[in-house]
Design a protein around this motif. Sequence first.
Motif, PDB file in Angstrom:
ATOM      1  N   UNK A   1      -1.442  -9.543   2.211  1.00 11.25           N
ATOM      2  CA  UNK A   1      -1.207  -8.602   3.318  1.00 11.25           C
ATOM      3  C   UNK A   1       0.290  -8.372   3.497  1.00 11.25           C
ATOM      4  N   UNK A   2       1.081  -9.450   3.457  1.00 15.27           N
ATOM      5  CA  UNK A   2       2.531  -9.288   3.569  1.00 15.27           C
ATOM      6  C   UNK A   2       3.098  -8.564   2.349  1.00 15.27           C
ATOM      7  N   UNK A   3       2.490  -8.770   1.201  1.00 15.77           N
ATOM      8  CA  UNK A   3       2.907  -8.027   0.007  1.00 15.77           C
ATOM      9  C   UNK A   3       2.688  -6.524   0.213  1.00 15.77           C
ATOM     10  N   UNK A   4       1.555  -6.180   0.847  1.00 13.71           N
ATOM     11  CA  UNK A   4       1.261  -4.763   1.123  1.00 13.71           C
ATOM     12  C   UNK A   4       2.285  -4.177   2.079  1.00 13.71           C
ATOM     13  N   UNK A   5       2.693  -4.940   3.091  1.00 17.44           N
ATOM     14  CA  UNK A   5       3.682  -4.435   4.057  1.00 17.44           C
ATOM     15  C   UNK A   5       5.035  -4.224   3.375  1.00 17.44           C
ATOM     16  N   UNK A   6       5.427  -5.164   2.524  1.00 19.96           N
ATOM     17  CA  UNK A   6       6.711  -5.046   1.846  1.00 19.96           C
ATOM     18  C   UNK A   6       6.718  -3.904   0.834  1.00 19.96           C
ATOM     19  N   UNK A   7       5.532  -3.560   0.351  1.00 25.29           N
ATOM     20  CA  UNK A   7       5.428  -2.480  -0.655  1.00 25.29           C
ATOM     21  C   UNK A   7       5.431  -1.107  -0.022  1.00 25.29           C
ATOM     22  N   UNK A   8       5.542  -1.041   1.311  1.00 22.78           N
ATOM     23  CA  UNK A   8       5.634   0.273   1.965  1.00 22.78           C
ATOM     24  C   UNK A   8       4.596   0.522   3.029  1.00 22.78           C
ATOM     25  N   UNK A   9       3.829  -0.489   3.393  1.00 21.34           N
ATOM     26  CA  UNK A   9       2.824  -0.387   4.469  1.00 21.34           C
ATOM     27  C   UNK A   9       1.663   0.553   4.092  1.00 21.34           C
ATOM     28  N   UNK A  10       0.680   0.598   4.990  1.00 24.20           N
ATOM     29  CA  UNK A  10      -0.491   1.457   4.842  1.00 24.20           C
ATOM     30  C   UNK A  10      -1.116   1.317   3.453  1.00 24.20           C
ATOM     31  N   UNK A  11      -1.255   0.077   3.008  1.00 26.41           N
ATOM     32  CA  UNK A  11      -1.826  -0.180   1.679  1.00 26.41           C
ATOM     33  C   UNK A  11      -2.857  -1.296   1.771  1.00 26.41           C
ATOM     34  N   UNK A  12      -3.727  -1.319   0.773  1.00 22.00           N
ATOM     35  CA  UNK A  12      -4.708  -2.401   0.622  1.00 22.00           C
ATOM     36  C   UNK A  12      -4.436  -3.081  -0.710  1.00 22.00           C
ATOM     37  N   UNK A  13      -4.245  -4.387  -0.678  1.00 25.59           N
ATOM     38  CA  UNK A  13      -3.893  -5.139  -1.897  1.00 25.59           C
ATOM     39  C   UNK A  13      -4.875  -6.304  -2.046  1.00 25.59           C
ATOM     40  N   UNK A  14      -5.375  -6.481  -3.285  1.00 28.55           N
ATOM     41  CA  UNK A  14      -6.294  -7.569  -3.590  1.00 28.55           C
ATOM     42  C   UNK A  14      -5.496  -8.713  -4.222  1.00 28.55           C
ATOM     43  N   UNK A  15      -5.842  -9.942  -3.829  1.00 24.50           N
ATOM     44  CA  UNK A  15      -5.168 -11.117  -4.385  1.00 24.50           C
ATOM     45  C   UNK A  15      -5.361 -11.141  -5.905  1.00 24.50           C
ATOM     46  N   UNK A  16      -4.330 -11.580  -6.635  1.00 25.33           N
ATOM     47  CA  UNK A  16      -4.390 -11.614  -8.071  1.00 25.33           C
ATOM     48  C   UNK A  16      -4.557 -13.018  -8.605  1.00 25.33           C
TER      49      UNK A  16
END
Length: 335
Positions: free
Chosen positions: A320-335
């Motif tokens: 979730x913090x990775x999504x915020x740092x990448x520019x917000x308003x994103x959904x990211x799945x754990x790798x």
Amino acid sequence: MSAVLPQPKILVVDDTPANLLVMRRLLAKVDAELIEAVNGNGALAASLDHEFALILLDVQMPDMDGFEVAEFLSQEEHTRNTPIIFVTAAYADDMNRIKGYGSGAVDYIVKPINDVILLSKVRVFLELYRGKQQLRGLLAELDQRNRQLQEEIGERQRLEQLARHQATHDLLTALPNRMLFLDRLGKSMERAERRGSPCALFYIDIDDFKPVNDRYGHQAGDELLKAVSQRMLEAMRKADTVARLGGDEFAAIMEEPTDAADALLAAQRMAESLRKPYLLDLHDHPAPVEVRVGASIGIALYPQHAGDLDALVRAADGVMYRAKKAGKNQCVVAG
């Protein structure tokens, strides 16, 4: 304190005025209200209007004799248990006594009346009646107290239920709080173990919430959080869980996603819904205020991305913090 009992009533039925006068004088010695009737119809009418502790009934009367009156009284619900003493100068033989008892009488007094015997019998029945009144009053008090207890128990149960709900739910949004969320997440992971299928955890942070709260005040922030919560619920299925962890941080548990792509698609649908504008009705604004926010969502699956609850939470929170740092308003799945 016990209620004051009403004065008991005695009905005297006799078609002879002199006999009524004698009875009136004798019964003045007992603590009871005396009501008189001169015939059977009058006795029946009086019985409709009053509750009597005792009826002193002359047997030999025109039109309707005492036996008939007693028979009528014994058939009515409200008078069938009223004691009747026959007062008679005739019909005192055994056959008529049996007839009288069969009609509902409890005793016989033969004229001329013996004052001592009459008063003794009357006082016995008055005491019985007072005892019945006291018992009736006690039963009424008991019934009232029982109803009060039931109301108190119901209110206590309602308060206990409310307290349990408040202990496990967010007061603003009514969503499960962090404690209930962690409990449900643990149970979801247990079900995933039994079924051999995954469960997904979404960690959600509302983007650009602080500017709305700062510009329009805490009321706007609260209204926005409630609206966001409702959209999250609508985006998930009934079997899933949406929780507020605190501030503008939320979480969702998705039961049995097909795979990571299925969970990502569900999170993206939620994010798309959250990005749509909100119209907030605020006290200090004449018209609804339109605001926009977004969501950064981190997704982790059990057991694919973590082997226990703490690791699953860390994995979803981290992406979730990775999504915020990448520019917000994103959904990211754990790798």
